[in-house]
Motif scaffolding. Structure first.
Motif, short mmCIF file in Angstrom:
data_model
loop_
_atom_site.label_atom_id
_atom_site.label_comp_id
_atom_site.label_asym_id
_atom_site.label_seq_id
_atom_site.Cartn_x
_atom_site.Cartn_y
_atom_site.Cartn_z
N LEU A 252 0.83 -1.20 0.00
CA LEU A 252 0.00 0.00 0.00
C LEU A 252 0.87 1.26 0.00
N ALA A 253 1.91 1.26 0.79
CA ALA A 253 2.79 2.42 0.88
C ALA A 253 3.44 2.74 -0.46
N ALA A 254 3.75 1.68 -1.22
CA ALA A 254 4.42 1.88 -2.50
C ALA A 254 3.56 2.64 -3.49
N GLY A 255 2.25 2.60 -3.31
CA GLY A 255 1.36 3.28 -4.23
C GLY A 255 0.99 4.68 -3.81
N LEU A 256 1.55 5.16 -2.70
CA LEU A 256 1.22 6.48 -2.19
C LEU A 256 2.35 7.48 -2.45
N PRO A 257 2.03 8.74 -2.60
CA PRO A 257 3.07 9.75 -2.83
C PRO A 257 3.85 10.04 -1.55
N GLY A 258 5.06 10.51 -1.72
CA GLY A 258 5.86 10.90 -0.56
C GLY A 258 6.46 9.71 0.17
N THR A 259 7.07 9.99 1.31
CA THR A 259 7.67 8.95 2.13
C THR A 259 6.65 8.46 3.14
N VAL A 260 6.35 7.17 3.09
CA VAL A 260 5.35 6.57 3.98
C VAL A 260 6.02 5.49 4.81
N GLN A 261 6.01 5.64 6.11
CA GLN A 261 6.62 4.65 6.99
C GLN A 261 5.59 3.58 7.33
N THR A 262 6.03 2.33 7.39
CA THR A 262 5.12 1.22 7.70
C THR A 262 5.44 0.64 9.06
N TYR A 263 4.37 0.11 9.70
CA TYR A 263 4.49 -0.44 11.05
C TYR A 263 3.72 -1.75 11.14
N SER A 264 4.26 -2.69 11.91
CA SER A 264 3.49 -3.86 12.32
C SER A 264 3.20 -3.78 13.82
N ASP A 265 3.61 -2.68 14.45
CA ASP A 265 3.36 -2.41 15.86
C ASP A 265 2.50 -1.15 15.94
N LEU A 266 1.20 -1.32 16.24
CA LEU A 266 0.30 -0.18 16.24
C LEU A 266 0.65 0.83 17.32
N ALA A 267 1.05 0.35 18.48
CA ALA A 267 1.39 1.26 19.57
C ALA A 267 2.50 2.22 19.17
N ALA A 268 3.46 1.71 18.40
CA ALA A 268 4.57 2.56 17.96
C ALA A 268 4.09 3.66 17.02
N LEU A 269 3.17 3.32 16.13
CA LEU A 269 2.62 4.35 15.24
C LEU A 269 1.84 5.39 16.04
N LEU A 270 0.99 4.93 16.96
CA LEU A 270 0.16 5.86 17.73
C LEU A 270 0.97 6.72 18.69
N ALA A 271 2.19 6.29 19.00
CA ALA A 271 3.05 7.07 19.90
C ALA A 271 3.65 8.28 19.21
N ARG A 272 3.59 8.33 17.88
CA ARG A 272 4.16 9.46 17.16
C ARG A 272 3.35 10.74 17.40
N THR A 273 4.01 11.77 17.85
CA THR A 273 3.33 13.04 18.14
C THR A 273 3.01 13.84 16.88
N ASP A 274 3.63 13.47 15.74
CA ASP A 274 3.36 14.20 14.50
C ASP A 274 2.17 13.61 13.73
N ILE A 275 1.52 12.60 14.28
CA ILE A 275 0.32 12.04 13.67
C ILE A 275 -0.90 12.55 14.43
N ASP A 276 -1.75 13.30 13.74
CA ASP A 276 -2.93 13.90 14.36
C ASP A 276 -4.17 13.03 14.26
N ALA A 277 -4.29 12.28 13.17
CA ALA A 277 -5.52 11.54 12.90
C ALA A 277 -5.21 10.19 12.27
N VAL A 278 -6.12 9.23 12.50
CA VAL A 278 -5.96 7.90 11.90
C VAL A 278 -7.27 7.49 11.22
N ASP A 279 -7.13 6.75 10.15
CA ASP A 279 -8.26 6.19 9.39
C ASP A 279 -8.20 4.68 9.59
N ILE A 280 -9.20 4.12 10.28
CA ILE A 280 -9.17 2.71 10.66
C ILE A 280 -10.04 1.91 9.70
N VAL A 281 -9.41 1.02 8.97
CA VAL A 281 -10.09 0.19 7.96
C VAL A 281 -9.73 -1.27 8.23
#
Length: 305
Positions: free
Chosen positions: A13-42
């Motif tokens: 999925l990341a490969a098809g998106l523009p810009g630099t997209v970091q991937t995670y298999s640890d959700l807590a690590a992603l949610l710990a990022r202070t530069d992420i304001d919102a999440v889309d849960i699918v």
């Protein structure tokens, strides 16, 4: 950033998106990022509520997919938990129900409420979609693993209930039949329901995921002074034998995401609230209960809807 339990899925999925997209298999690590304001849960219906709660606890704005939860009890509990969390944080949680953003359904509902066809009398709608190996949704295994009530009838049916409620208003009672035509679409794939609305109008909605109709089947509403025929691209209104047509642009996914951004930036109420989404679930569950008991059922009413 993208989270998935499957690293390869996230990377694809990341490969098809523009810009630099970091991937995670640890959700807590992603949610710990202070530069992420919102999440889309699918995520799958049965696991999504716990992830919504986790994201809200992390202080993120959340937009999550429909249905809100696998059943009404789980949805009520999630709404109460989310209310406590958002009251403290001021964060937004809304549901990505794109049918609620279809301008044709919204406009038709306004026309009926304004009396453009007089008092509504009768509603009919037939929907079909063949979920077979050629359909991309067939290959999301959780949709066919019997892990939530109704299977595709819940997963896809809440879309139609959102549209029906937008056009006709709230549903007072339902009487339904449900069956499973295809062995690979458990626990059921076909539904036929008679609906009584708060307005006093009656209606019939049929839905199947076992086959696809070759004909279009728009919503039809008959009123004392006229009639409407509604699909996502146009409304046809007939008054005294004269027909007028109102075309619409279909861009509901963009509309729901724009609404999410608007609500975050302006602090206003979203058009698709968790309570509205749970009312859609409550109607489907009432239909499933009616089919099981052979009796008419009154859907639970969700407070704050």
């Amino acid at each position: 950033a993208i989270y998935s339990r499957n690293v390869e899925t996230a990377a694809t999925l990341a490969a098809g998106l523009p810009g630099t997209v970091q991937t995670y298999s640890d959700l807590a690590a992603l949610l710990a990022r202070t530069d992420i304001d919102a999440v889309d849960i699918v995520l799958p219906i049965s696991v999504q509520p716990a992830i919504v709660e986790q994201a809200l606890k992390a202080g993120k704005h959340v937009i999550s997919e429909k249905p809100i939860a696998p059943d009404v009890a789980a949805g009520r509990q999630l709404i109460q938990t989310a209310h406590d969390l958002t009251a403290q944080s001021g964060k937004v949680w809304m549901i990505a129900e794109n049918f609620r953003y279809e301008p044709a359904f919204q406009t038709a509902g306004e026309m009926i409420r304004h009396g453009d066809i007089g008092k509504p009398i009768q509603f009919t709608w037939t929907t079909s979609s063949a979920v077979n190996p050629q359909n991309k949704y067939y290959h999301t295994a959780w949709r066919r693993d019997n892990s939530f009530p109704g299977g595709f009838l819940l997963d896809g049916g809440v879309h139609n209930i959102a549209a029906i409620r937008a056009v006709m208003g709230e549903i007072a009672s339902v009487s339904a039949f449900v069956t499973q035509v295809r062995a690979d679409l458990p626990p059921a794939d076909t539904l036929s329901a008679t609906i009584r609305f708060d307005s006093g109008a009656f209606g019939m909605w049929t839905m199947t995921f076992a086959a696809d109709s070759p004909w279009e089947s728009p919503i039809q509403v008959l009123g004392e002074a006229g009639a409407l025929r509604i699909d996502s691209r146009k409304i046809e209104r007939v008054i005294n034998g004269e027909t007028s047509t109102h075309p619409f642009k279909v861009d509901a996914i963009q509309a729901e995401l724009s609404d999410f951004a608007r609500v975050i930036s302006q602090g206003s109420k979203p058009s698709s609230t968790p309570e509205q989404a749970l009312q859609d679930v409550a109607v489907i569950h009432a239909m499933l209960e009616s089919a099981h008991t052979g009796c008419a059922v009154t859907p639970e009413r969700i407070e704050g809807e």
